[in-house]
Motif scaffolding. Structure first.
Motif, mmCIF file in Angstrom:
data_model
loop_
_atom_site.group_PDB
_atom_site.id
_atom_site.type_symbol
_atom_site.label_atom_id
_atom_site.label_comp_id
_atom_site.label_asym_id
_atom_site.label_seq_id
_atom_site.Cartn_x
_atom_site.Cartn_y
_atom_site.Cartn_z
ATOM 1 N N ALA A 133 1.131 -5.700 3.568
ATOM 2 C CA ALA A 133 2.224 -6.387 3.161
ATOM 3 C C ALA A 133 2.666 -6.340 1.581
ATOM 4 N N ASN A 178 -9.161 -6.693 4.442
ATOM 5 C CA ASN A 178 -8.608 -7.876 5.092
ATOM 6 C C ASN A 178 -7.290 -8.112 5.562
ATOM 7 N N THR A 179 -6.351 -7.168 4.769
ATOM 8 C CA THR A 179 -4.886 -7.222 4.776
ATOM 9 C C THR A 179 -4.293 -6.172 5.768
ATOM 10 N N SER A 180 -3.072 -6.440 6.105
ATOM 11 C CA SER A 180 -2.336 -5.668 6.979
ATOM 12 C C SER A 180 -1.202 -4.537 6.371
ATOM 13 N N ASN A 221 -9.886 -7.671 -0.354
ATOM 14 C CA ASN A 221 -8.480 -7.818 -0.012
ATOM 15 C C ASN A 221 -7.985 -6.380 0.605
ATOM 16 N N ARG A 274 2.830 -7.989 -1.011
ATOM 17 C CA ARG A 274 2.225 -9.009 -1.531
ATOM 18 C C ARG A 274 0.703 -8.643 -1.897
ATOM 19 N N SER A 275 0.138 -8.023 -0.843
ATOM 20 C CA SER A 275 -1.086 -8.086 -0.689
ATOM 21 C C SER A 275 -1.536 -6.427 -1.548
#
Length: 64
Positions: A31, A27-29, A24, A33-34
């Motif tokens: 945000a 692979n996330t920017s 996670n 929620r992430s």
């Protein structure tokens, strides 16, 4: 013997949680929620991992 098996299961669940947190993270920017998901996976993975390792180490072998 049963405690050792539970410890092994907890250790593998902890490793899986830490891997999910790392995936996670990669692979996330960023945000909100992430970030929450990364923290939840990582913290629960670490708790399961160290609980499993502690259970394995504290369980004594009985002669069979």
């Amino acid at each position: 013997m049963e405690k050792r098996i539970i410890g092994i299961i907890l250790t593998f669940l902890g490793i899986a949680g830490l891997i999910l947190g790392a995936l996670n993270f990669m692979n996330t920017s960023g945000a909100t929620r992430s970030v929450k998901a990364i923290l939840i996976y990582s913290i629960l993975g670490a708790i399961f991992f160290f609980a499993g390792i502690g259970l394995i180490r504290s369980t004594k072998d009985r002669p069979s």
